[in-house]
Design a protein around this motif. Sequence first.
Motif, PDB file in Angstrom:
ATOM      1  N   GLU A  13       0.860  -1.189   0.000  1.00 55.75           N
ATOM      2  CA  GLU A  13       0.000   0.000   0.000  1.00 55.75           C
ATOM      3  C   GLU A  13       0.889   1.230   0.000  1.00 55.75           C
ATOM      4  O   GLU A  13       1.935   1.254   0.635  1.00 55.75           O
ATOM      5  N   ARG A  14       0.445   2.251  -0.714  1.00 54.99           N
ATOM      6  CA  ARG A  14       1.225   3.487  -0.828  1.00 54.99           C
ATOM      7  C   ARG A  14       0.291   4.670  -0.681  1.00 54.99           C
ATOM      8  O   ARG A  14      -0.817   4.650  -1.199  1.00 54.99           O
ATOM      9  N   ASP A  15       0.771   5.682   0.009  1.00 57.96           N
ATOM     10  CA  ASP A  15      -0.011   6.896   0.140  1.00 57.96           C
ATOM     11  C   ASP A  15       0.905   8.092  -0.044  1.00 57.96           C
ATOM     12  O   ASP A  15       2.099   8.031   0.243  1.00 57.96           O
ATOM     13  N   LEU A  16       0.327   9.173  -0.548  1.00 60.04           N
ATOM     14  CA  LEU A  16       1.066  10.405  -0.785  1.00 60.04           C
ATOM     15  C   LEU A  16       0.480  11.514   0.067  1.00 60.04           C
ATOM     16  O   LEU A  16      -0.738  11.636   0.186  1.00 60.04           O
ATOM     17  N   PHE A  17       1.356  12.325   0.643  1.00 60.59           N
ATOM     18  CA  PHE A  17       0.947  13.476   1.426  1.00 60.59           C
ATOM     19  C   PHE A  17       1.652  14.703   0.871  1.00 60.59           C
ATOM     20  O   PHE A  17       2.844  14.658   0.553  1.00 60.59           O
ATOM     21  N   SER A  18       0.929  15.803   0.755  1.00 53.73           N
ATOM     22  CA  SER A  18       1.500  17.060   0.258  1.00 53.73           C
ATOM     23  C   SER A  18       1.888  17.949   1.419  1.00 53.73           C
ATOM     24  O   SER A  18       1.259  17.924   2.477  1.00 53.73           O
ATOM     25  N   PHE A  19       2.929  18.755   1.198  1.00 53.41           N
ATOM     26  CA  PHE A  19       3.347  19.727   2.209  1.00 53.41           C
ATOM     27  C   PHE A  19       3.985  20.912   1.497  1.00 53.41           C
ATOM     28  O   PHE A  19       4.524  20.784   0.396  1.00 53.41           O
ATOM     29  N   ASP A  20       3.886  22.074   2.115  1.00 49.96           N
ATOM     30  CA  ASP A  20       4.516  23.285   1.592  1.00 49.96           C
ATOM     31  C   ASP A  20       5.878  23.431   2.243  1.00 49.96           C
ATOM     32  O   ASP A  20       6.026  23.209   3.445  1.00 49.96           O
ATOM     33  N   ALA A  21       6.871  23.808   1.441  1.00 51.86           N
ATOM     34  CA  ALA A  21       8.237  23.947   1.948  1.00 51.86           C
ATOM     35  C   ALA A  21       8.820  25.287   1.517  1.00 51.86           C
ATOM     36  O   ALA A  21       8.449  25.829   0.485  1.00 51.86           O
ATOM     37  N   MET A  22       9.724  25.783   2.361  1.00 50.85           N
ATOM     38  CA  MET A  22      10.442  27.016   2.058  1.00 50.85           C
ATOM     39  C   MET A  22      11.908  26.677   1.796  1.00 50.85           C
ATOM     40  O   MET A  22      12.496  25.853   2.509  1.00 50.85           O
ATOM     41  N   GLU A  23      12.482  27.300   0.800  1.00 49.92           N
ATOM     42  CA  GLU A  23      13.864  27.037   0.408  1.00 49.92           C
ATOM     43  C   GLU A  23      14.812  27.137   1.603  1.00 49.92           C
ATOM     44  O   GLU A  23      14.736  28.075   2.408  1.00 49.92           O
ATOM     45  N   GLY A  24      15.701  26.143   1.712  1.00 48.68           N
ATOM     46  CA  GLY A  24      16.717  26.143   2.754  1.00 48.68           C
ATOM     47  C   GLY A  24      16.281  25.610   4.104  1.00 48.68           C
ATOM     48  O   GLY A  24      17.108  25.457   5.005  1.00 48.68           O
ATOM     49  N   MET A  25      14.991  25.305   4.270  1.00 45.12           N
ATOM     50  CA  MET A  25      14.491  24.827   5.564  1.00 45.12           C
ATOM     51  C   MET A  25      14.595  23.298   5.643  1.00 45.12           C
ATOM     52  O   MET A  25      14.408  22.602   4.655  1.00 45.12           O
ATOM     53  N   LEU A  26      14.870  22.808   6.853  1.00 42.98           N
ATOM     54  CA  LEU A  26      14.932  21.376   7.111  1.00 42.98           C
ATOM     55  C   LEU A  26      13.540  20.877   7.479  1.00 42.98           C
ATOM     56  O   LEU A  26      12.872  21.448   8.331  1.00 42.98           O
ATOM     57  N   TYR A  27      13.114  19.795   6.835  1.00 40.65           N
ATOM     58  CA  TYR A  27      11.822  19.169   7.123  1.00 40.65           C
ATOM     59  C   TYR A  27      12.074  17.743   7.584  1.00 40.65           C
ATOM     60  O   TYR A  27      12.848  17.010   6.966  1.00 40.65           O
ATOM     61  N   GLN A  28      11.435  17.374   8.694  1.00 40.51           N
ATOM     62  CA  GLN A  28      11.562  16.020   9.222  1.00 40.51           C
ATOM     63  C   GLN A  28      10.188  15.378   9.260  1.00 40.51           C
ATOM     64  O   GLN A  28       9.211  16.003   9.677  1.00 40.51           O
ATOM     65  N   PHE A  29      10.144  14.126   8.838  1.00 43.09           N
ATOM     66  CA  PHE A  29       8.904  13.357   8.785  1.00 43.09           C
ATOM     67  C   PHE A  29       9.112  12.130   9.661  1.00 43.09           C
ATOM     68  O   PHE A  29       9.979  11.300   9.388  1.00 43.09           O
TER      69      PHE A  29
END
Length: 108
Positions: A13-29
């Motif tokens: 099973e696969r799912d996709l989630f969208s998120f908004d990001a700003m250049e140069g920022m670190l995102y952790q999931f």
Amino acid sequence: MRQFERRFDEPAERDLFSFDAMEGMLYQFHLQAEATNMDYVMQVLGPPSTSDDHPGNNFEVRYLMAPLTIGDTASWVAPESGTFRIAITAFERIQNRRLYPEPRGDPR
């Protein structure tokens, strides 16, 4: 912090989630899973991260020449601003949570 909830009942099973990001920022999931017989691969779908330490997936290398293992956190540094997606795919847990089997015996 934004949270998503999803239940995976079957391997593959696969799912996709969208998120908004700003250049140069670190995102952790971070993935918090119930005790099941499944593991999960996370992969940011977008341009490559600007940091080798935060490649946008949850593969881990513990030491040089070690097989890849799967962690519960994917991190990514946005190379540009925009809306991106992260894919989470479930699969049956493999022994020792390694992606490649350990060599056994004589390969000849």
